[in-house]
Design a protein around this motif. Structure first.
Motif, mmCIF file in Angstrom:
data_model
loop_
_atom_site.group_PDB
_atom_site.id
_atom_site.type_symbol
_atom_site.label_atom_id
_atom_site.label_comp_id
_atom_site.label_asym_id
_atom_site.label_seq_id
_atom_site.Cartn_x
_atom_site.Cartn_y
_atom_site.Cartn_z
ATOM 1 N N GLU A 1 -12.814 3.110 -5.924
ATOM 2 C CA GLU A 1 -11.450 3.003 -6.453
ATOM 3 C C GLU A 1 -10.436 3.373 -5.378
ATOM 4 O OE1 GLU A 1 -9.206 4.189 -10.538
ATOM 5 O OE2 GLU A 1 -10.033 5.865 -9.402
ATOM 6 N N VAL A 2 -9.402 2.564 -5.259
ATOM 7 C CA VAL A 2 -8.345 2.795 -4.270
ATOM 8 C C VAL A 2 -7.038 3.113 -4.991
ATOM 9 C CG1 VAL A 2 -6.977 1.826 -2.391
ATOM 10 C CG2 VAL A 2 -9.406 1.234 -2.601
ATOM 11 N N THR A 3 -6.522 4.296 -4.752
ATOM 12 C CA THR A 3 -5.220 4.684 -5.284
ATOM 13 C C THR A 3 -4.229 4.757 -4.135
ATOM 14 O OG1 THR A 3 -6.210 5.998 -7.071
ATOM 15 C CG2 THR A 3 -3.908 6.458 -6.517
ATOM 16 N N VAL A 4 -3.118 4.047 -4.264
ATOM 17 C CA VAL A 4 -2.058 4.107 -3.258
ATOM 18 C C VAL A 4 -0.854 4.807 -3.885
ATOM 19 C CG1 VAL A 4 -0.390 2.786 -1.891
ATOM 20 C CG2 VAL A 4 -2.792 2.085 -1.954
ATOM 21 N N VAL A 5 -0.332 5.785 -3.162
ATOM 22 C CA VAL A 5 0.847 6.515 -3.622
ATOM 23 C C VAL A 5 1.984 6.258 -2.634
ATOM 24 C CG1 VAL A 5 1.819 8.756 -4.223
ATOM 25 C CG2 VAL A 5 -0.617 8.305 -4.617
ATOM 26 N N ILE A 6 3.052 5.614 -3.117
ATOM 27 C CA ILE A 6 4.218 5.343 -2.276
ATOM 28 C C ILE A 6 5.126 6.561 -2.291
ATOM 29 C CG2 ILE A 6 6.235 3.876 -1.927
ATOM 30 C CD1 ILE A 6 4.710 1.661 -3.430
ATOM 31 N N GLY A 7 5.331 7.120 -1.121
ATOM 32 C CA GLY A 7 6.209 8.271 -0.991
ATOM 33 C C GLY A 7 7.266 7.977 0.053
ATOM 34 N N GLY A 8 8.436 7.572 -0.361
ATOM 35 C CA GLY A 8 9.485 7.167 0.572
ATOM 36 C C GLY A 8 9.844 5.715 0.336
ATOM 37 N N ILE A 9 9.123 4.816 1.015
ATOM 38 C CA ILE A 9 9.402 3.391 0.868
ATOM 39 C C ILE A 9 8.163 2.565 1.204
ATOM 40 C CG2 ILE A 9 10.244 3.146 3.244
ATOM 41 C CD1 ILE A 9 12.306 1.098 2.127
#
Length: 224
Positions: A71-79
């Motif tokens: 499982e791949v979780t991507v967390v956008i922090g900023g842009i």
């Protein structure tokens, strides 16, 4: 938990060597390849902050994330803008921090030459746009034409807007700050003041150490 921070421009592996030489952050395919191999199909989290860059490098990373067994979780922090947003779409679970921004638009390129060259460039960019729109379409369930329309408008989205459009799966909650609890009538020092005081002591110690070293060197040279 395996975690990777992806920050900076999206570039190809060759250009990444120049960025590394100047100690500048960048995002490139080989970095992601090495990380996923080390994770060995375990769940991974990728913290993403990028204004974009090379669309083909982003496509490569997107494909890697899509093909990864864990499982791949991507967390956008900023842009996550432009090519950065393409990388984000490769995740199984996509989150944004509340103040973050997601931006999607059509690809761009520099073209020189005659009319035929310019026409060919238009056709190539239209093809690339459709491939990018496919990634947004698969994530949101919107049609490719709907996604192309959003790209054409250069759409900037807050976390709430991206969630409404189903481009992301959720919004991260800010971590609660730890509260210092004491059992004393006396007030405890402010942690920030303590940290500042420690830094001051360290600077003073370093200065004293430097003076001692200089004195020893002077003795060796016969100056003292």
């Amino acid at each position: 938990m395996y975690t990777l921070d992806l920050k900076g421009n999206v570039v190809d592996d060759e250009l990444a060597q120049m960025y590394d030489a100047f100690d500048v952050n960048c995002i490139h395919p080989q970095e992601v390849t090495d990380f996923l191999q080390s994770a060995n199909n375990q769940p991974v989290t990728i913290n993403l902050n990028s204004y974009g860059g090379d669309v083909f490098a982003a496509d490569d990373i997107y494909s890697q994330l899509q093909a990864y067994a864990g499982e791949v979780t991507v967390v956008i922090g900023g842009i996550a803008a432009s090519a950065g947003s393409i990388i984000a779409m490769g995740s199984d679970k996509l989150l944004m921090s509340a103040p973050s921004i997601l931006m999607i638009h059509r690809c761009a390129g520099d073209t020189n030459g005659n009319v035929n060259d310019l026409q060919k460039s238009i056709e190539v960019q239209q093809t690339i746009d459709k491939s990018i729109a496919t990634a947004y379409s698969q994530k949101t369930g919107k049609t490719i034409d709907e996604c192309l329309d959003l790209m054409n408008k250069e759409t900037w989205l807050t976390a709430d807007m991206a969630l409404d459009m189903k481009l992301i799966d959720g919004i991260t909650q800010p971590a609660k700050k730890a509260v210092a609890i004491s059992n004393s009538l006396a007030s405890l020092p402010n942690p920030k003041k303590v940290a500042k005081f420690v830094n001051m002591l360290n600077r003073k110690a370093n200065k004293q150490h430097k003076n001692i070293v200089n004195a020893k060197l002077a003795i060796l040279k016969g100056s003292l």
